[in-house]
Scaffold this motif. Structure first.
Motif, PDB file in Angstrom:
ATOM      1  N   ALA A 181       0.816  -1.224   0.000  1.00 14.82           N
ATOM      2  CA  ALA A 181       0.000   0.000   0.000  1.00 14.82           C
ATOM      3  C   ALA A 181       0.847   1.270   0.000  1.00 14.82           C
ATOM      4  CB  ALA A 181      -0.919   0.003   1.227  1.00 14.82           C
ATOM      5  N   LEU A 182       2.162   1.142   0.152  1.00 17.11           N
ATOM      6  CA  LEU A 182       3.011   2.329   0.236  1.00 17.11           C
ATOM      7  C   LEU A 182       2.903   3.246  -0.987  1.00 17.11           C
ATOM      8  CD1 LEU A 182       6.265   0.908   1.903  1.00 17.11           C
ATOM      9  CD2 LEU A 182       4.537   2.406   2.925  1.00 17.11           C
ATOM     10  N   PRO A 183       2.867   2.715  -2.230  1.00 17.96           N
ATOM     11  CA  PRO A 183       2.722   3.634  -3.380  1.00 17.96           C
ATOM     12  C   PRO A 183       1.421   4.434  -3.330  1.00 17.96           C
ATOM     13  CG  PRO A 183       3.469   1.478  -4.106  1.00 17.96           C
ATOM     14  CD  PRO A 183       3.089   1.328  -2.671  1.00 17.96           C
ATOM     15  N   LEU A 184       0.316   3.769  -2.966  1.00 17.84           N
ATOM     16  CA  LEU A 184      -0.968   4.463  -2.879  1.00 17.84           C
ATOM     17  C   LEU A 184      -0.946   5.500  -1.762  1.00 17.84           C
ATOM     18  CD1 LEU A 184      -3.434   1.445  -3.296  1.00 17.84           C
ATOM     19  CD2 LEU A 184      -2.688   3.072  -5.036  1.00 17.84           C
ATOM     20  N   LEU A 185      -0.398   5.109  -0.620  1.00 16.78           N
ATOM     21  CA  LEU A 185      -0.315   6.054   0.503  1.00 16.78           C
ATOM     22  C   LEU A 185       0.547   7.256   0.139  1.00 16.78           C
ATOM     23  CD1 LEU A 185       0.108   3.549   3.482  1.00 16.78           C
ATOM     24  CD2 LEU A 185      -1.925   4.885   2.880  1.00 16.78           C
ATOM     25  N   THR A 186       1.607   7.016  -0.600  1.00 20.51           N
ATOM     26  CA  THR A 186       2.473   8.123  -1.029  1.00 20.51           C
ATOM     27  C   THR A 186       1.699   9.134  -1.857  1.00 20.51           C
ATOM     28  OG1 THR A 186       4.427   6.684  -1.037  1.00 20.51           O
ATOM     29  CG2 THR A 186       4.551   8.718  -2.333  1.00 20.51           C
ATOM     30  N   VAL A 187       0.960   8.629  -2.841  1.00 26.93           N
ATOM     31  CA  VAL A 187       0.183   9.525  -3.707  1.00 26.93           C
ATOM     32  C   VAL A 187      -0.879  10.270  -2.909  1.00 26.93           C
ATOM     33  CG1 VAL A 187      -1.412   9.626  -5.666  1.00 26.93           C
ATOM     34  CG2 VAL A 187       0.575   8.130  -5.765  1.00 26.93           C
ATOM     35  N   LEU A 188      -1.607   9.548  -2.072  1.00 31.89           N
ATOM     36  CA  LEU A 188      -2.710  10.165  -1.339  1.00 31.89           C
ATOM     37  C   LEU A 188      -2.213  11.191  -0.331  1.00 31.89           C
ATOM     38  CD1 LEU A 188      -4.955   7.014  -0.757  1.00 31.89           C
ATOM     39  CD2 LEU A 188      -5.137   8.752  -2.541  1.00 31.89           C
TER      40      LEU A 188
END
Length: 538
Positions: A21-28
């Motif tokens: 989930a780190l890529p999604l969390l980064t964007v959000l």
């Protein structure tokens, strides 16, 4: 052959899901928390996705890069190919002043400001969403309403709330096309389910608009035109998305809604002076009284008629088969991926529809429109180049987000998160639209939200036993309700009507409508996942 792993981090699904989930969390976080520009947030998220694929999932470097390149190419063609050509057609109408003629034509259709809100905010806004999307309908409709004498804040709220039902099929079907590509589900299947969800919003939104414009009095006096408009829009959107063409869904719906609205006698009656005095509290544009030659009015409507005609001809079976011959399908280089069960994934192949794609068909219609509007080859090419320049940051955003999505999907990150989310069980049907809503609220784009969360929704659906088409469609249908509260759209609306810096005030006005409609969509999806409304699904 690279075989995806579901639990690559210490053999733990929870830890693996957190890392995935780190890529999604980064964007959000970068978008929603730090207010970073979308293209920079997308590139940062892509970098994190590549790092997770290489270090945690042990995906070979060449295959990781190849998957990202495939996603970026899909962002360019057919997604941005559609958006650029559609916005180019609009820019040519502005260049020749036929857009002003169209605006005056709409202003003369009805004298009642509540009906004007439906014609411009709902119907014409849907038409603009079908052709351009990406914030253009909100800006253009808000400006048109202000020109009619609407208070700027009220005009902005009307434009934002109206920009819901058509969003899933906006920009010639770009969000659902992206959703189908990301999830591997058939486009017709996904579009069919979305076309059985968003039309239900269309029944409600026109009624909300007359309430926003004139409160309970507006609903009491204009409920019939609003209901007829919403019903015609809903039926047309359902019919087009299920049986005609995904790309034409919003165009057909917008035209049907406007025609049905004008067919109601109550919609053509002049508004009482008390209504005009309390609703039209702004400054009316003086050029609304200018009379335009009938020939020029016809030319102003011509580009939209040409787009409908080109797409309709393209759906004739012999023509459709002929155009499909130009489609090229080939093995994507340096990519050999199998799912956890050892079955090769669809991403190993790449389809390139050179002619049988929305962007190319819009380009044909645009060339015909240039002839009808009297735009020479030189000015038309300059406008096309200016369109690309105007969309340069959107190009970077879309390509980076889709590259991120492809890396996550092909490395197995999305599958890991999907398995983890599936623990919600039956509650997943309720949460599915919320995830799409959150994605659009942060990114401002249903296309981006579908790219980020589409594969995750399908993975979770497979694990929980729910229909994959239903949850994939719910991501897009729930997402449309987050657009009115996205910082991007709020900024566009405020800038358009001269309320720069008052995005917070506007957010407080539209947030209740967004949450209320989201709850309605969540209930619809839950009921569609049970015997109560499962008959609605194809």
């Amino acid at each position: 052959m690279f075989v995806q792993q579901l639990e690559p981090v210490a053999g733990s699904l929870i830890l693996s899901a957190l890392v995935a989930a780190l890529p999604l969390l980064t964007v959000l976080v970068l978008l929603g928390g730090l207010r970073m520009k979308a293209h920079w947030a997308g590139l940062a998220g892509l970098a994190v996705a590549v790092a997770v694929a290489l270090l945690a999932y042990r995906m070979p470097f060449g295959q990781t890069v190849s998957s990202g390149v495939q996603g970026a190419l899909f962002g360019l063609f057919p997604i941005l190919w559609i958006v650029v050509n559609a916005l180019w057609v609009y820019r040519m109408t502005v260049l020749t002043h036929h857009f002003d003629i169209l605006r005056r034509s709409f202003g003369r259709l009805a004298d009642d400001p509540r009906i004007q809100a439906l014609v411009i905010g709902f119907c014409f806004g849907a038409l603009l969403e079908a052709l351009a999307g990406f914030g253009a309908p909100v800006a253009i409709c808000a400006v048109m309403l202000v020109a009619l004498g609407f208070d700027p804040a009220r005009a902005a709220v009307v434009a934002l709330v109206a920009n819901t039902a058509p969003v899933a099929f906006g920009a010639m079907g770009t969000p659902v096309v992206t959703l189908a590509q990301i999830t591997g589900l058939p486009l017709d299947s996904v579009a069919s389910v979305v076309g059985r969800q968003t039309p239900l919003l269309a029944l409600v939104v026109p009624l909300l608009l007359v309430i926003i414009v004139d409160g309970r009095r507006g609903l009491r006096e204009t409920w019939l035109p609003a209901l007829v408009c919403g019903l015609a829009f809903a039926v047309a959107q359902f019919t087009a998305s299920n049986f005609l063409s995904v790309q034409l869904a919003d165009i057909v719906a917008a035209l049907a809604g406007a025609a049905a609205l004008m067919a109601v006698p109550a919609a053509r009656r002049p508004a009482a002076e008390p209504v005009r005095a309390t609703v039209l509290t702004g400054v009316r544009s003086a050029d609304l009284d200018q009379q335009d030659p009938r020939r020029e009015v016809v030319r102003a409507y011509a580009p939209y008629a040409l787009i409908v005609a080109v797409f309709s001809v393209a759906q004739i079976p012999p023509v459709k088969s002929l155009l499909a011959r130009a489609t090229r399908v080939f093995d994507w280089p340096f990519l050999h991926v199998a799912g956890p069960d050892g079955t090769p994934v669809s991403g190993n192949d790449f389809s390139l529809p050179l002619i049988a794609t929305g962007g190319t068909l819009v380009l044909f219609a645009g060339v015909l429109s240039a002839v009808v509007l009297g735009v020479g080859a030189g000015p038309a090419l300059r406008e096309w180049g200016a369109t690309v320049h105007e969309l340069r940051y959107a190009v970077l955003t879309v390509t980076s987000v889709l590259a991120l999505a492809y890396v996550m999907n092909l490395s197995g990150q999305a599958a890991t998160i999907g398995h983890f989310v599936a623990a919600a069980g039956a509650g997943l049907a309720f949460l599915s639209p919320v995830l799409g809503w959150f994605g659009v609220a942060v990114s401002g784009s249903d296309t981006s939200s579908n790219a980020l969360f589409g594969a995750l929704q399908v993975s979770a659906a497979h694990e929980s036993g729910l229909p994959p088409d239903l949850l994939a469609a719910a991501n897009s249908s729930g997402g449309v309700l987050g657009k009115m509260i996205s910082p991007q759209n709020l900024t566009i609306a405020c800038a358009a009507v001269g309320l720069k810096g008052r995005e917070g005030d506007l957010l407080r006005k539209v947030l209740p409508w967004s949450l209320g409609l989201l709850l309605v969509m969540c209930v619809i999806v839950v009921l569609q996942s049970t015997a109560v409304l499962s008959w609605m699904l194809p």
